[in-house]
Enzyme design. Structure first.
Site, PDB file in Angstrom:
ATOM      1  N   ASP A  13      -3.758  -3.308   0.415  1.00  0.00           N
ATOM      2  CA  ASP A  13      -2.459  -3.894   0.078  1.00  0.00           C
ATOM      3  C   ASP A  13      -1.721  -3.124  -1.007  1.00  0.00           C
ATOM      4  O   ASP A  13      -0.967  -3.702  -1.795  1.00  0.00           O
ATOM      5  CB  ASP A  13      -2.627  -5.368  -0.337  1.00  0.00           C
ATOM      6  N   LYS A  16       0.839   0.721   1.686  1.00  0.00           N
ATOM      7  CA  LYS A  16       0.715   1.851   2.621  1.00  0.00           C
ATOM      8  C   LYS A  16       1.791   1.783   3.690  1.00  0.00           C
ATOM      9  O   LYS A  16       2.339   2.805   4.110  1.00  0.00           O
ATOM     10  CB  LYS A  16      -0.665   1.830   3.302  1.00  0.00           C
ATOM     11  N   ASN A  38      -6.903  -6.898  10.939  1.00  0.00           N
ATOM     12  CA  ASN A  38      -7.245  -7.308   9.566  1.00  0.00           C
ATOM     13  C   ASN A  38      -6.192  -6.752   8.598  1.00  0.00           C
ATOM     14  O   ASN A  38      -5.987  -7.298   7.516  1.00  0.00           O
ATOM     15  CB  ASN A  38      -8.666  -6.850   9.154  1.00  0.00           C
ATOM     16  N   GLY A  40      -2.471  -5.879   7.111  1.00  0.00           N
ATOM     17  CA  GLY A  40      -1.164  -6.529   7.060  1.00  0.00           C
ATOM     18  C   GLY A  40      -0.258  -5.631   6.242  1.00  0.00           C
ATOM     19  O   GLY A  40      -0.473  -5.463   5.052  1.00  0.00           O
ATOM     20  N   HIS A  41       0.689  -4.985   6.893  1.00  0.00           N
ATOM     21  CA  HIS A  41       1.560  -4.030   6.207  1.00  0.00           C
ATOM     22  C   HIS A  41       2.984  -4.583   6.207  1.00  0.00           C
ATOM     23  O   HIS A  41       3.598  -4.722   7.265  1.00  0.00           O
ATOM     24  CB  HIS A  41       1.510  -2.667   6.898  1.00  0.00           C
ATOM     25  N   THR A  42       3.481  -4.904   5.025  1.00  0.00           N
ATOM     26  CA  THR A  42       4.817  -5.484   4.911  1.00  0.00           C
ATOM     27  C   THR A  42       5.837  -4.381   4.671  1.00  0.00           C
ATOM     28  O   THR A  42       5.644  -3.542   3.789  1.00  0.00           O
ATOM     29  CB  THR A  42       4.885  -6.465   3.728  1.00  0.00           C
ATOM     30  N   GLN A 223      -6.770  -0.857   5.408  1.00  0.00           N
ATOM     31  CA  GLN A 223      -7.739  -1.129   4.347  1.00  0.00           C
ATOM     32  C   GLN A 223      -7.677  -0.026   3.275  1.00  0.00           C
ATOM     33  O   GLN A 223      -6.615   0.517   3.050  1.00  0.00           O
ATOM     34  CB  GLN A 223      -9.163  -1.334   4.911  1.00  0.00           C
ATOM     35  N   GLY A 301      -2.697 -14.979   3.956  1.00  0.00           N
ATOM     36  CA  GLY A 301      -1.992 -15.813   2.978  1.00  0.00           C
ATOM     37  C   GLY A 301      -2.830 -16.157   1.753  1.00  0.00           C
ATOM     38  O   GLY A 301      -2.386 -16.906   0.886  1.00  0.00           O
ATOM     39  N   ARG A 302      -4.060 -15.612   1.678  1.00  0.00           N
ATOM     40  CA  ARG A 302      -4.917 -15.930   0.518  1.00  0.00           C
ATOM     41  C   ARG A 302      -4.338 -15.324  -0.757  1.00  0.00           C
ATOM     42  O   ARG A 302      -3.790 -14.219  -0.731  1.00  0.00           O
ATOM     43  CB  ARG A 302      -6.320 -15.334   0.721  1.00  0.00           C
ATOM     44  N   GLY A 412       7.020   3.482  -6.694  1.00  0.00           N
ATOM     45  CA  GLY A 412       7.725   2.329  -6.121  1.00  0.00           C
ATOM     46  C   GLY A 412       8.259   1.435  -7.220  1.00  0.00           C
ATOM     47  O   GLY A 412       7.550   1.094  -8.166  1.00  0.00           O
TER      48      GLY A 412
HETATM   49  P1  GDP Z   1      -0.326  -2.448   2.692  1.00  0.00           P
HETATM   50  O1  GDP Z   1      -1.305  -3.322   3.383  1.00  0.00           O
HETATM   51  O2  GDP Z   1      -0.965  -1.363   1.895  1.00  0.00           O
HETATM   52  O3  GDP Z   1       0.748  -1.913   3.596  1.00  0.00           O
HETATM   53  O4  GDP Z   1       0.428  -3.382   1.626  1.00  0.00           O
HETATM   54  P2  GDP Z   1       0.958  -4.897   1.872  1.00  0.00           P
HETATM   55  O5  GDP Z   1       2.186  -4.835   2.680  1.00  0.00           O
HETATM   56  O6  GDP Z   1      -0.141  -5.781   2.332  1.00  0.00           O
HETATM   57  O7  GDP Z   1       1.271  -5.336   0.372  1.00  0.00           O
HETATM   58  C1  GDP Z   1       2.157  -4.645  -0.424  1.00  0.00           C
HETATM   59  C2  GDP Z   1       3.292  -5.605  -0.835  1.00  0.00           C
HETATM   60  O8  GDP Z   1       4.017  -5.024  -1.892  1.00  0.00           O
HETATM   61  C3  GDP Z   1       4.299  -5.864   0.256  1.00  0.00           C
HETATM   62  O9  GDP Z   1       4.772  -7.178   0.124  1.00  0.00           O
HETATM   63  C4  GDP Z   1       5.423  -4.853  -0.040  1.00  0.00           C
HETATM   64  O10 GDP Z   1       6.696  -5.290   0.420  1.00  0.00           O
HETATM   65  C5  GDP Z   1       5.387  -4.825  -1.526  1.00  0.00           C
HETATM   66  N1  GDP Z   1       5.758  -3.553  -2.167  1.00  0.00           N
HETATM   67  C6  GDP Z   1       5.455  -2.286  -1.776  1.00  0.00           C
HETATM   68  N2  GDP Z   1       5.879  -1.395  -2.692  1.00  0.00           N
HETATM   69  C7  GDP Z   1       6.449  -2.118  -3.705  1.00  0.00           C
HETATM   70  C8  GDP Z   1       7.033  -1.780  -4.961  1.00  0.00           C
HETATM   71  O11 GDP Z   1       7.113  -0.620  -5.354  1.00  0.00           O
HETATM   72  N3  GDP Z   1       7.488  -2.817  -5.742  1.00  0.00           N
HETATM   73  C9  GDP Z   1       7.413  -4.120  -5.344  1.00  0.00           C
HETATM   74  N4  GDP Z   1       7.858  -5.063  -6.160  1.00  0.00           N
HETATM   75  N5  GDP Z   1       6.844  -4.473  -4.160  1.00  0.00           N
HETATM   76  C10 GDP Z   1       6.378  -3.493  -3.357  1.00  0.00           C
HETATM   77  P1  IMO Z   2      -4.497  -3.630   4.480  1.00  0.00           P
HETATM   78  O1  IMO Z   2      -4.462  -2.569   5.554  1.00  0.00           O
HETATM   79  C1  IMO Z   2      -6.932  -6.086   1.816  1.00  0.00           C
HETATM   80  C2  IMO Z   2     -10.920  -7.232   3.281  1.00  0.00           C
HETATM   81  C3  IMO Z   2     -11.175  -8.695   3.575  1.00  0.00           C
HETATM   82  C4  IMO Z   2     -12.664  -8.797   3.263  1.00  0.00           C
HETATM   83  C5  IMO Z   2     -13.187  -7.463   3.770  1.00  0.00           C
HETATM   84  C6  IMO Z   2     -13.802  -7.518   5.153  1.00  0.00           C
HETATM   85  O2  IMO Z   2      -3.415  -4.641   4.612  1.00  0.00           O
HETATM   86  O3  IMO Z   2      -4.609  -3.031   3.132  1.00  0.00           O
HETATM   87  P2  IMO Z   2     -12.747  -7.715   7.580  1.00  0.00           P
HETATM   88  O4  IMO Z   2     -11.932  -8.807   8.209  1.00  0.00           O
HETATM   89  O5  IMO Z   2     -12.088  -6.391   7.570  1.00  0.00           O
HETATM   90  O6  IMO Z   2     -14.139  -7.644   8.145  1.00  0.00           O
HETATM   91  O7  IMO Z   2     -12.916  -8.191   6.040  1.00  0.00           O
HETATM   92  O8  IMO Z   2     -12.085  -6.569   3.756  1.00  0.00           O
HETATM   93  N1  IMO Z   2      -9.754  -6.645   3.976  1.00  0.00           N
HETATM   94  C7  IMO Z   2      -8.599  -6.346   3.374  1.00  0.00           C
HETATM   95  N2  IMO Z   2      -8.175  -6.542   2.102  1.00  0.00           N
HETATM   96  N3  IMO Z   2      -6.141  -5.449   2.694  1.00  0.00           N
HETATM   97  C8  IMO Z   2      -6.550  -5.208   3.956  1.00  0.00           C
HETATM   98  O9  IMO Z   2      -5.850  -4.449   4.828  1.00  0.00           O
HETATM   99  C9  IMO Z   2      -7.815  -5.701   4.361  1.00  0.00           C
HETATM  100  N4  IMO Z   2      -8.512  -5.659   5.513  1.00  0.00           N
HETATM  101  C10 IMO Z   2      -9.692  -6.236   5.255  1.00  0.00           C
HETATM  102  O10 IMO Z   2     -10.398  -9.529   2.737  1.00  0.00           O
HETATM  103  O11 IMO Z   2     -12.854  -8.829   1.867  1.00  0.00           O
HETATM  104 MG    MG Z   3      -1.889  -5.332   3.455  1.00  0.00          MG
END
Ligand code: GDP
Ligand code: IMO
Ligand code: MG
Length: 427
Positions: A13, A16, A38, A40-42, A223, A301-302, A412
């Site tokens: 998270d 990426k 698994n 989640g890329h926002t 991940q 959503g955790r 960022g």
């Molecule tokens: P990923 O799984 O690595 O793609 O990351 P996620 O999308 O799960 O979580 C990153 C969160 O941070 C998302 O809600 C993005 O919209 C947000 N985000 C990414 N870069 C920035 C930043 O530079 N500043 C802020 N405030 N939010 C960011």
């Molecule tokens: P992104 O790509 C954060 C964590 C789970 C758990 C462990 C194993 O959005 O960064 P799994 O379902 O993969 O067997 O769970 O890995 N996990 C993540 N944590 N971001 C993720 O993906 C994750 N994908 C899995 O919470 O601890």
């Molecule tokens: Mg994510």
């Protein structure tokens, strides 16, 4: 022309999805090479917010072809639902390519993931419950079901039956739950065969040819380093290779072709699920970071566990992935702090560790050695050049750069596509 790997440098998270999307129209292919839904890329584009789980971030750029590589595990229900959702929002994903070698997540593995976690009780991993672990286990155990099996229904049913011969014993005798029916599972999988048939390809040949033609390919990691099955905090990890090496094994593009390896790290750090986390903040400071940063999982959503930047983890990620660049995200979230602690080393039983300890027991017992750096109060979300940042924010970035052992190429300052300070262009 570049082959660029984008990898999580922490516990996931890090942003990426945004980092990949932001490379935009200069990219011809975005390849997902590990994990499944698994992830989640926002991605925020103008007023619109997209949460992608299985479809690579390249889908949002019309000129880019998204590719699901052989190292991915695919839940067809989720894939097709995600394609439908995007179509409703005017985004056509029919150009996507899916490796015939990618493995499928049958419904019994979603069940197995959940019952295994329940069975583990206090020792649970805190998985996303999407069937990821059991599907990779089946792959290694050579009882997996692949995308190509969809096009030979009799082979498909034989394979499902062979897997269930083993698994149903476990469902009934160990987990005290219902056995799965081979016909039912085969039917569930086959309903998607014709829909995805036109997208299925030998993506390995496709990507190597594209690189030969001078196209730009981004490998979008799911991940992160500390969740990698070999290099992370095992057993509190995911079940795939989330480090840069995984980009090669999970796509069929050899290591000599990779030009850049971009790590993505937050200006602090978070983790979802169970497992050790040296800089975790339990009290008010952790709550403050969670609220400021909106740290709630995109997939489940955790609430995410939050802590200060861990430079030991960062240096480890630099080594494990051969990082050439770091994208530092969410610097804006730290605005308003008088001082910002950074973990520069660990202490384990009175001994200082500047690098990752060799064993998990030490990592579990590691306490952070902090140094404090001055904070800033100015809103930085509109800043677009490094020099415009408050001096304390510039110094913080330069300190992290030095401690992490890799150049910070982008910063960022908000979730929007344009809310990024570029120091060294990535393409
Ligand atoms: P990923 O799984 O690595 O793609 O990351 P996620 O999308 O799960 O979580 C990153 C969160 O941070 C998302 O809600 C993005 O919209 C947000 N985000 C990414 N870069 C920035 C930043 O530079 N500043 C802020 N405030 N939010 C960011
Ligand atoms: P992104 O790509 C954060 C964590 C789970 C758990 C462990 C194993 O959005 O960064 P799994 O379902 O993969 O067997 O769970 O890995 N996990 C993540 N944590 N971001 C993720 O993906 C994750 N994908 C899995 O919470 O601890
Ligand atoms: Mg994510």
């Amino acid at each position: 022309m570049p082959a660029i790997v984008v990898i999580g440098a922490q516990w996931g998270d890090e942003g990426k999805g945004k980092a990949t999307d932001q490379l935009g129209e200069s990219v011809d292919y975005v390849v997902k090479f590990n994990g499944g839904n698994n992830a989640g890329h926002t991605i925020v584009v103008g007023e619109e917010k997209f949460a992608l789980h299985l479809i690579p971030a390249g889908a949002l750029t019309a000129t880019c072809t998204p590719v699901i590589g052989p190292g991915v595990v695919v839940d067809l229900d989720v894939l097709c639902a995600e394609m439908d959702e995007l179509a409703e929002r005017g985004i056509d994903t029919s150009r996507m390519k899916i490796s015939a070698n990618a493995h499928l997540i049958p419904s019994y593995n979603r069940t197995l993931d959940k019952v295994t976690e329940r069975f583990l009780g206090k020792r649970k991993i805190g998985t996303t419950g999407r069937g990821i672990g059991p599907t990779y286990a089946d792959k290694m155990n050579r009882i997996g079901i692949r995308v190509q099996d969809l096009f030979d229904p009799s082979i498909l049913e034989q394979k499902v039956r062979a897997a269930l011969d083993q698994k149903n014993n476990m469902f009934v005798k160990v987990f005290n739950t219902r056995a799965a029916s081979a016909e039912e599972v085969t039917g569930q999988l086959l309903q998607y065969a014709e829909r995805i048939r036109p997208m299925v390809a030998n993506t390995t040949v496709l990507l190597n040819d594209a690189l030969d033609e001078g196209k730009t390919v981004v490998f979008e990691g799911g991940q992160a380093t500390m969740l990698d099955v070999d290099h992370g905090t095992y057993p509190f990890v995911t079940s795939s290779s989330a480090t840069a090496g995984g980009a090669c094994t999970g796509s069929g593009v050899g290591p000599k072709r990779i030009d850049r390896v971009v790590g993505v790290a937050k200006a602090y750090i978070t983790r979802v699920g169970e497992g050790p986390f040296p800089t975790e903040l339990d009290g008010e400071q952790g709550d403050w970071l969670r609220e400021q940063g909106g740290e709630y999982g995109t997939t489940t959503g955790r609430p995410r566990r939050c802590g200060w930047y861990d430079a030991v983890v960062a240096r480890y990620a630099t080594q494990v992935n051969s990082l050439t660049d770091l994208v530092l995200t969410k610097l804006d979230v730290l605005t308003g702090l008088d001082e910002i602690p950074v973990c520069v080393a660990y202490e384990v039983d009175g001994k200082r560790y500047d690098d990752m300890p060799a064993d998990q027991t030490s990592f579990h017992h590691a306490t952070p050695v902090y140094e404090n750096f001055p904070g800033w109060n100015e809103d930085i979300s509109h800043v677009r050049s490094f020099e415009e940042l408050p001096q304390a924010a510039q110094d913080y970035v330069l300190t992290l750069e030095k401690l992490s052992g890799v150049q910070i190429s982008a910063i960022g300052v908000g979730p929007g596509r344009d809310q990024t300070i570029i120091r060294h262009p990535l393409t």
